[in-house]
Design an enzyme around this catalytic site. Sequence first.
Site, PDB file in Angstrom:
ATOM      1  N   GLY A 167       1.060  -1.201  -0.356  1.00 29.73           N
ATOM      2  CA  GLY A 167      -0.112  -0.101   0.516  1.00 29.73           C
ATOM      3  C   GLY A 167       0.944   1.055   0.206  1.00 29.73           C
ATOM      4  O   GLY A 167       0.372   2.328  -0.540  1.00 29.73           O
ATOM      5  N   GLU A 190       3.847  -9.440  -2.305  1.00 28.91           N
ATOM      6  CA  GLU A 190       2.368 -10.014  -2.624  1.00 28.91           C
ATOM      7  C   GLU A 190       1.993 -11.601  -2.146  1.00 28.91           C
ATOM      8  O   GLU A 190       1.882 -12.405  -2.498  1.00 28.91           O
ATOM      9  CB  GLU A 190       1.281  -9.234  -3.602  1.00 28.91           C
ATOM     10  CG  GLU A 190       1.176  -7.434  -2.497  1.00 28.91           C
ATOM     11  CD  GLU A 190       1.927  -6.911  -2.903  1.00 28.91           C
ATOM     12  OE1 GLU A 190       1.687  -5.577  -2.173  1.00 28.91           O
ATOM     13  OE2 GLU A 190       2.825  -7.088  -3.748  1.00 28.91           O
ATOM     14  N   ASP A 198      -0.425  -5.449  -6.345  1.00 30.69           N
ATOM     15  CA  ASP A 198      -0.963  -4.379  -6.822  1.00 30.69           C
ATOM     16  C   ASP A 198      -1.312  -3.125  -6.859  1.00 30.69           C
ATOM     17  O   ASP A 198       0.080  -2.588  -7.185  1.00 30.69           O
ATOM     18  CB  ASP A 198      -2.573  -4.766  -6.254  1.00 30.69           C
ATOM     19  CG  ASP A 198      -2.428  -4.556  -4.895  1.00 30.69           C
ATOM     20  OD1 ASP A 198      -1.352  -4.699  -3.976  1.00 30.69           O
ATOM     21  OD2 ASP A 198      -4.195  -4.455  -3.763  1.00 30.69           O
TER      22      ASP A 198
END
Length: 490
Positions: A167, A190, A198
């Site tokens: 993030g 991830e 992402d």
Amino acid sequence: MLLRHFSRLPSPPSWISRFPSPAMPLRAKVTNPAFRATATMSTSSDIPKELPGDEPDDVLFDSIYGLRSVELNRPKKLNSLNGSMVRKIFPRLKKSHLANMILISGAGPKALCAGGDVAALALQNEKGEEGQRASTEFFGLEYRLDHLIATYSKPVISFMDGITMGGGVGLSMHAPFRIATERTVFAMPETTIGFFPDVGGSFFLPRLDGETGTYLALTSERLKGVQALYSGIATHYMHSSVLSNLTQRLSELVFPDNVELPERLDIVNKTIAEFSLGLPSLEEEPMLLAGELRQAIDRCFQHTSVEEIINALEREEKHQEWARKTIETLLSRSPTSLKVTLRQLRLGKQWDIAETFQREHDIAGNFMRHPDFVEGVKARLMSKPPRQAQWQPSSLSEVQSSDVGAFFERPEGEGPLRLQTEVNYSQYPHQRFALPSEGEIEKLARESRSNKAKIIETCVKRWNQKEGVREKVTEVLDRRTTGSNQLTWV
């Protein structure tokens, strides 16, 4: 170190391939014009509002003159990003009409942001369909914020000082100015937890030089300090001790109303350059993704399946130890995550920035319903000590092409993620502030038909004496060209 166990000096004050499998669903293969036509923009009523259970001070906001600072404030959790934080940041950015620029940083001595609060999401997913839907909604909110930063109408500066993963990458990678320091630790880990890279990884990873993006995504390799600059992740490098003074100087910049965004960005870029104390010498910190190792990365990670990549690593002769360790790393990852990630990267080369986040929202929602995410988070982040996850399926051969394709499907009846702005592009409009890409160096070398020294000096001049240009161009030319008076691109 993974998402929650990822170092830096104290932060400034708060003010301061297209290689689709034949079995892949058609709508996942290319950028479909109809897809863009159905995309919807959010309205002002869609701006998230804080909820009663949100933490009161997990983000600190301040302003000095025209600078608006956003300081992530969960230092004990390495500023891991949660819904409470996103719900605070989103409306602040939407309402910063009077700001000259936005600065994003992290509180505490260790991290900008070590990733999303995936432990909370995993526990939420165990509640069943309702929890999985709530987790998917969090990713949608996060991706809307990342897209807002990627298309923001004012200069955005991110201090990637310390751990910048998951993030935290989403909050920084899409900003025009991404400042790495000696304490930066960048990674996209991830696949370690049964997820996929992402927060826009579909966009920026395939656009890195050669197959470095594929390598970073599949292996979760970390880039520390100046390596983030050389690889194209960061646009600038400076010592953490000057960040406070840089912040003060940025706050003093005044832009007349008639000065458009490109010129404002140029002024910010020149201001940042004033505070550089130089790069570490190559003797002290050699370029990591360079030379023969870089050649091996491009050789092995160019393939269209994970099995082919592993076969290429097994055949690697020049870097056998590196290849052996890389195979061990890949085989410890979620097989499903590896295969979805590789397809994501090949497709992402064709996605624009809006479709990137909309597609990733679909993929994230499907991962929330897959057992590997909860298992990966529990095994690697919540178990003391961490243990090897029990993936389902447990081997690459058991993950079928149809299984992978299903991750790119949108649930029936649902539309694409609603984004906040209509701004869109297929290449970052602000890449001129980073070091020249290998593609740019190749183009200049082919056009100039000159010798190495002249090409290097041309690049240094074109990039306004930017630190690191000489080192990177020299490495690329040494690795990719032959000849003396007139270079031949290999």
